[in-house]
Each structure stands twice: as C-alpha cells, then as structure tokens.
Write a protein that holds these residues in place. Structure first.
Motif, short mmCIF file in Angstrom:
data_model
loop_
_atom_site.label_atom_id
_atom_site.label_comp_id
_atom_site.label_asym_id
_atom_site.label_seq_id
_atom_site.Cartn_x
_atom_site.Cartn_y
_atom_site.Cartn_z
N THR A 153 0.82 -1.21 0.00
CA THR A 153 0.00 0.00 0.00
C THR A 153 0.86 1.26 0.00
OG1 THR A 153 -1.91 1.04 1.07
CG2 THR A 153 -0.24 0.10 2.53
N ALA A 154 0.20 2.41 -0.07
CA ALA A 154 0.83 3.73 0.04
C ALA A 154 -0.30 4.68 0.41
CB ALA A 154 1.47 4.14 -1.29
N THR A 155 0.02 5.85 0.91
CA THR A 155 -1.06 6.78 1.27
C THR A 155 -1.88 7.15 0.03
OG1 THR A 155 0.34 8.68 0.85
CG2 THR A 155 0.32 7.85 3.12
N ALA A 156 -3.13 7.54 0.25
CA ALA A 156 -3.99 7.90 -0.88
C ALA A 156 -3.38 9.08 -1.65
CB ALA A 156 -5.38 8.26 -0.37
N GLU A 157 -2.76 10.03 -0.94
CA GLU A 157 -2.17 11.21 -1.60
C GLU A 157 -1.04 10.77 -2.53
OE1 GLU A 157 -2.80 10.95 1.58
OE2 GLU A 157 -4.28 12.54 1.93
N GLU A 158 -0.19 9.86 -2.06
CA GLU A 158 0.93 9.40 -2.87
C GLU A 158 0.43 8.59 -4.07
OE1 GLU A 158 3.98 10.09 -3.07
OE2 GLU A 158 4.75 8.44 -4.29
N ARG A 159 -0.60 7.78 -3.86
CA ARG A 159 -1.13 6.98 -4.96
C ARG A 159 -1.76 7.89 -6.02
NH1 ARG A 159 -5.25 3.70 -3.10
NH2 ARG A 159 -5.26 4.47 -0.98
N ALA A 160 -2.46 8.93 -5.57
CA ALA A 160 -3.08 9.87 -6.52
C ALA A 160 -1.98 10.61 -7.30
CB ALA A 160 -3.96 10.87 -5.77
N ARG A 161 -0.90 10.97 -6.59
CA ARG A 161 0.20 11.68 -7.25
C ARG A 161 0.83 10.78 -8.33
NH1 ARG A 161 5.28 12.36 -7.19
NH2 ARG A 161 5.63 10.62 -5.78
N ARG A 162 1.03 9.51 -8.02
CA ARG A 162 1.62 8.59 -9.01
C ARG A 162 0.71 8.42 -10.23
NH1 ARG A 162 3.40 3.75 -4.86
NH2 ARG A 162 4.94 4.92 -3.69
N ARG A 163 -0.59 8.28 -9.95
CA ARG A 163 -1.56 8.11 -11.05
C ARG A 163 -1.57 9.39 -11.91
NH1 ARG A 163 -3.84 5.26 -14.53
NH2 ARG A 163 -6.04 5.52 -14.95
N HIS A 164 -1.48 10.54 -11.25
CA HIS A 164 -1.47 11.82 -11.95
C HIS A 164 -0.27 11.90 -12.89
CE1 HIS A 164 -1.16 16.38 -11.99
NE2 HIS A 164 -2.36 16.14 -12.44
N ASN A 165 0.90 11.51 -12.38
CA ASN A 165 2.11 11.52 -13.21
C ASN A 165 1.99 10.59 -14.41
OD1 ASN A 165 3.42 13.37 -11.67
ND2 ASN A 165 4.64 11.89 -10.51
N GLN A 166 1.43 9.40 -14.15
CA GLN A 166 1.24 8.42 -15.23
C GLN A 166 0.36 9.03 -16.33
OE1 GLN A 166 -0.85 5.05 -13.71
NE2 GLN A 166 1.01 3.85 -13.33
N LEU A 167 -0.76 9.63 -15.91
CA LEU A 167 -1.70 10.19 -16.87
C LEU A 167 -1.09 11.36 -17.62
CD1 LEU A 167 -5.03 10.02 -14.82
CD2 LEU A 167 -4.43 8.66 -16.80
N LYS A 168 -0.31 12.19 -16.89
CA LYS A 168 0.33 13.36 -17.51
C LYS A 168 1.27 12.92 -18.63
CE LYS A 168 2.75 16.27 -14.96
NZ LYS A 168 3.03 17.05 -13.73
N GLN A 169 2.00 11.82 -18.37
CA GLN A 169 2.92 11.30 -19.39
C GLN A 169 2.18 10.88 -20.65
OE1 GLN A 169 5.21 8.22 -17.49
NE2 GLN A 169 6.29 9.71 -16.23
N LYS A 170 0.89 10.51 -20.48
CA LYS A 170 0.10 10.10 -21.64
C LYS A 170 -0.66 11.27 -22.24
CE LYS A 170 -0.84 5.44 -20.00
NZ LYS A 170 -1.85 4.68 -19.29
N GLY A 171 -0.37 12.49 -21.72
CA GLY A 171 -1.01 13.69 -22.28
C GLY A 171 -2.38 13.96 -21.70
N ASN A 172 -2.76 13.21 -20.66
CA ASN A 172 -4.07 13.40 -20.03
C ASN A 172 -3.98 14.51 -18.98
OD1 ASN A 172 -6.23 12.98 -18.10
ND2 ASN A 172 -6.63 11.08 -19.21
N THR A 173 -5.00 15.37 -18.91
CA THR A 173 -4.90 16.53 -18.01
C THR A 173 -5.80 16.40 -16.78
OG1 THR A 173 -6.60 17.60 -19.33
CG2 THR A 173 -4.31 18.17 -19.84
N ALA A 174 -5.99 15.17 -16.32
CA ALA A 174 -6.84 14.95 -15.14
C ALA A 174 -6.31 15.75 -13.95
CB ALA A 174 -6.88 13.47 -14.80
N LYS A 175 -7.24 16.23 -13.09
CA LYS A 175 -6.82 17.04 -11.93
C LYS A 175 -6.47 16.13 -10.76
CE LYS A 175 -9.41 21.30 -12.60
NZ LYS A 175 -10.77 21.01 -13.06
N LEU A 176 -5.41 16.51 -10.05
CA LEU A 176 -4.94 15.71 -8.90
C LEU A 176 -6.04 15.52 -7.86
CD1 LEU A 176 -2.50 14.30 -7.63
CD2 LEU A 176 -1.86 16.46 -6.59
N ASP A 177 -6.78 16.60 -7.57
CA ASP A 177 -7.83 16.53 -6.56
C ASP A 177 -8.94 15.54 -6.95
OD1 ASP A 177 -6.56 18.24 -4.97
OD2 ASP A 177 -7.86 19.98 -5.34
N ASP A 178 -9.28 15.56 -8.25
CA ASP A 178 -10.33 14.64 -8.72
C ASP A 178 -9.86 13.20 -8.61
OD1 ASP A 178 -11.77 16.84 -9.31
OD2 ASP A 178 -11.43 16.79 -11.48
N LEU A 179 -8.58 12.97 -8.96
CA LEU A 179 -8.04 11.61 -8.88
C LEU A 179 -8.04 11.12 -7.44
CD1 LEU A 179 -5.03 11.89 -11.35
CD2 LEU A 179 -7.13 10.61 -11.70
#
Ligand code: DC
Length: 229
Positions: A153-179
């Motif tokens: 596991t990892a904290t929800a904040e860290e998991r959201a940050r990782r997912r955000h980075n992954q999506l950003k690399q794919k050109g997706n502009t999802a918001k960190l707060d929404d994730l």
C-alpha cells in the motif's frame, strides 16, 4: 481417476506469491518485476474485473443487474499475452485503464456472482514454476495457501500523485484533486463490500511504498521470498 489426488497435490505445490493492496499502490509494477526476476507467471486479477466492466458498459448493462453481470463474467472471452489484453479478439489493454473502466471494475467487483465466476479462471494461472498474483483477495480467497502474502500500500495522496504523473505522461490533463477523490471512493467501496473486502489479512506482510521506490519494493519482496539476488 487414479491420478486425481496426485495431480491436485502437484498443482498446490506450485509456489504462489500473493500481492494485494489498494488501487494505484504500484502492486502491478512490483508484482510483474518480481515475476520476471523469478521466472514466474503473472496474474493481474484486476484486469479481469476491468474486462467485465468494459464488456458490461459496451452492452449497456446496469450495474445493479447481478444476473447479467455474473453471466458476462462466466463467459468472458479474455486473452492475455504479454502486454496485450484482448476481449473477444479486440485489443483493449489501453481501454480497460480508463477512469470509467476503473470505476466500473470497482462496481462489478462488489457483485458476488461475478467474483464466483472468476475464481477458477484465476486459479488456472497457478502453473509451474510459480505464480505472482496481484489483486485484493489473492491471499485471502483465491490462493489461501500462498507461501508469501503481501499487503502492498501507500497513502492515498501518494497513490493519486503517481496516477497523476502516469496520466500526464500520456497527455491526459486529469486534476490531482479529482483523482484523489476517485481513489478514496474506490477504496471505500472495495473495503466496505461484503465479499472479499480490501484489507490486510492476518498472515500478510505489510509493505508500505509511500517513501520507497519500486526497485526497493521489489527487492523487499524477493528478500521475504528468500530469493538469491
Ligand atoms: O487492481 P485494479 O485497480 O486493476 O482493480 C480494478 C478493480 O477490481 C478494483 O476496484 C478492485 C477490483 N478487484 C477486486 O475486487 N479483486 C481483485 N482480486 C482485483 C481487483
């Protein structure tokens, strides 16, 4: 048949490393790397629930239609080949990672009939020389006799940050707060459901990856498994 019990014993002798944990904890990355290091097979059980969700969305099924969802899971035409994931012959590895599919997977995963329909399919992955399986109930329900069980596991904040980075690399502009909010909702649904809820089992080791790299997490799993490095 005379070789029945022997065949069953041979199957359960195949080692299993069960890695369970919440969404976006990095368990897929870690499990795949461990499988590769040991030359073991790899089961991404979450992909099965994602495939059921995708098939259900395409058929316009209602998330409350338990009978139809269970039938869909029982007849799921899924194929896994390396990075490729096919649903009835169509490549969907990318499609099942969408946020809509993530939310749908969390819904179908709460349907008892869907879970039951996928049990044998998951156990069939237990093939020599060994299996690394990742999901939510690998250690508790699917492979209760796994030699090593890990709650990663990892904290929800860290998991959201990782997912955000992954999506950003794919050109997706999802918001960190929404994730972060989506992750929390999914965690809550996965943890609160009546069948196979997400939780650390009493016999599972805790691996918190909030402050460590994927490579360090892999090394820890191999160490616990007793694999020479
Ligand atoms: O691991 P993942 O994010 O790909 O999983 C997608 C969804 O499926 C998630 O909401 C939890 C569910 N799941 C489950 O209930 N049991 C599993 N063994 C694997 C996944």
């Amino acid at each position: 048949m005379s070789d029945g019990p022997q065949a069953a014993a041979a199957i359960t002798a195949v080692p299993v490393i069960a890695i369970d944990g919440p969404s976006a904890s990095g368990k897929g990355t870690v499990a795949q790397a461990v499988a590769q290091a040991l030359g073991f097979h790899y089961l991404d059980s979450g992909a099965l629930y994602r495939l059921v969700a995708l098939a259900a969305m395409r058929r316009g099924l209602d998330w409350s239609d338990e009978t139809a969802l269970a039938a869909l899971a029982a007849g799921l035409e899924a194929q896994f080949e390396g990075e490729n994931i096919r649903l009835a012959g169509e490549e969907v590895a990318e499609a099942i990672r969408s946020e809509a599919c993530s939310a749908g997977a969390s819904r179908v995963a709460a349907v008892p009939g869907v879970r039951l329909a996928l049990v044998t399919r998951q156990r069939d992955y237990r093939q020599a020389p060994g299996l690394v399986a990742d999901g939510r109930d690998m250690g508790s329900v699917i492979f209760p006799d796994a030699g090593l069980k890990i709650f990663l596991t990892a904290t929800a904040e860290e998991r959201a940050r990782r997912r955000h980075n992954q999506l950003k690399q794919k050109g997706n502009t999802a918001k960190l707060d929404d994730l972060l909010q989506d992750l929390r909702e999914r965690d809550a649904r996965d943890s609160a459901r009546s069948v196979a809820p997400l939780k650390q089992g009493p016999d599972a080791r805790l691996l918190d990856t909030t402050c460590i790299s994927a490579a360090q997490a892999v090394a820890q799993v191999l160490d616990w498994y007793g694999a020479p490095r």
